[in-house]
Design a protein around this motif. Structure first.
Motif, PDB file in Angstrom:
ATOM      1  N   ILE A  41       0.835  -1.208   0.000  1.00 59.26           N
ATOM      2  CA  ILE A  41       0.000   0.000   0.000  1.00 59.26           C
ATOM      3  C   ILE A  41       0.865   1.251   0.000  1.00 59.26           C
ATOM      4  N   SER A  42       1.945   1.264   0.782  1.00 55.71           N
ATOM      5  CA  SER A  42       2.784   2.464   0.805  1.00 55.71           C
ATOM      6  C   SER A  42       3.489   2.675  -0.534  1.00 55.71           C
ATOM      7  N   LEU A  43       3.841   1.601  -1.226  1.00 55.43           N
ATOM      8  CA  LEU A  43       4.458   1.772  -2.538  1.00 55.43           C
ATOM      9  C   LEU A  43       3.437   2.155  -3.603  1.00 55.43           C
ATOM     10  N   ILE A  44       2.204   1.692  -3.452  1.00 50.49           N
ATOM     11  CA  ILE A  44       1.142   2.122  -4.369  1.00 50.49           C
ATOM     12  C   ILE A  44       0.903   3.617  -4.215  1.00 50.49           C
ATOM     13  N   MET A  45       0.936   4.103  -2.986  1.00 48.34           N
ATOM     14  CA  MET A  45       0.650   5.511  -2.730  1.00 48.34           C
ATOM     15  C   MET A  45       1.854   6.423  -2.962  1.00 48.34           C
ATOM     16  N   ALA A  46       3.056   5.853  -3.088  1.00 50.00           N
ATOM     17  CA  ALA A  46       4.265   6.661  -3.259  1.00 50.00           C
ATOM     18  C   ALA A  46       4.267   7.335  -4.624  1.00 50.00           C
ATOM     19  N   GLU A  47       4.867   8.503  -4.667  1.00 47.59           N
ATOM     20  CA  GLU A  47       4.956   9.254  -5.921  1.00 47.59           C
ATOM     21  C   GLU A  47       5.888   8.570  -6.913  1.00 47.59           C
ATOM     22  N   GLY A  48       7.084   8.252  -6.474  1.00 47.12           N
ATOM     23  CA  GLY A  48       8.041   7.590  -7.342  1.00 47.12           C
ATOM     24  C   GLY A  48       8.803   6.542  -6.555  1.00 47.12           C
ATOM     25  N   ARG A  56      13.048   3.680   2.961  1.00 47.76           N
ATOM     26  CA  ARG A  56      12.367   4.439   4.016  1.00 47.76           C
ATOM     27  C   ARG A  56      11.020   3.819   4.349  1.00 47.76           C
ATOM     28  N   GLN A  57      10.272   3.421   3.324  1.00 44.71           N
ATOM     29  CA  GLN A  57       8.981   2.774   3.567  1.00 44.71           C
ATOM     30  C   GLN A  57       9.152   1.449   4.300  1.00 44.71           C
ATOM     31  N   ALA A  58      10.187   0.688   3.932  1.00 46.43           N
ATOM     32  CA  ALA A  58      10.439  -0.585   4.607  1.00 46.43           C
ATOM     33  C   ALA A  58      10.763  -0.360   6.082  1.00 46.43           C
ATOM     34  N   ALA A  59      11.580   0.651   6.366  1.00 45.50           N
ATOM     35  CA  ALA A  59      11.935   0.944   7.765  1.00 45.50           C
ATOM     36  C   ALA A  59      10.713   1.391   8.562  1.00 45.50           C
ATOM     37  N   LEU A  60       9.902   2.268   7.981  1.00 48.30           N
ATOM     38  CA  LEU A  60       8.702   2.735   8.674  1.00 48.30           C
ATOM     39  C   LEU A  60       7.704   1.601   8.894  1.00 48.30           C
ATOM     40  N   ASN A  61       7.514   0.781   7.883  1.00 46.77           N
ATOM     41  CA  ASN A  61       6.568  -0.323   8.006  1.00 46.77           C
ATOM     42  C   ASN A  61       7.067  -1.389   8.977  1.00 46.77           C
ATOM     43  N   LEU A  62       8.371  -1.609   9.019  1.00 44.58           N
ATOM     44  CA  LEU A  62       8.930  -2.559   9.987  1.00 44.58           C
ATOM     45  C   LEU A  62       8.760  -2.032  11.407  1.00 44.58           C
TER      46      LEU A  62
END
Length: 86
Positions: A41-48, A56-62
């Motif tokens: 979901i975070s990669l779907i919502m990411a701009e690029g 960064r998304q992996a660290a936040l989600n972890l």
């Protein structure tokens, strides 16, 4: 009209991510499935997608998944679906 444009680009992939999370939960376990769903979901919502964005998304989600573990397993002592990972 803006809602119709969002449907194929954002809403449908998120629904697929939620269904995949539900389907993978018996095999992978609650926390691994939730982590993968959050990543999707975070990669779907990411701009690029850059290495920095994915990292960064992996660290936040972890970190968020670790907080969920502490709250549900350690503090509330709830039993969650177990699988290959936790």
């Amino acid at each position: 009209m803006k809602i119709i444009k969002l449907l194929p680009g954002i809403v449908l992939p998120i629904i697929v991510a939620l269904l995949a999370c539900w389907a993978l939960m018996p095999a992978l376990g609650f926390f691994a499935s939730i982590f993968l769903m959050l990543m999707a979901i975070s990669l779907i919502m990411a701009e690029g997608w850059t290495a920095r964005t994915v990292g960064r998304q992996a660290a936040l989600n972890l970190a968020f998944t670790a907080c969920l573990y502490v709250v549900f397993v350690v503090l509330l002592q709830m039993v969650t679906p177990s699988g290959l990972i936790i």
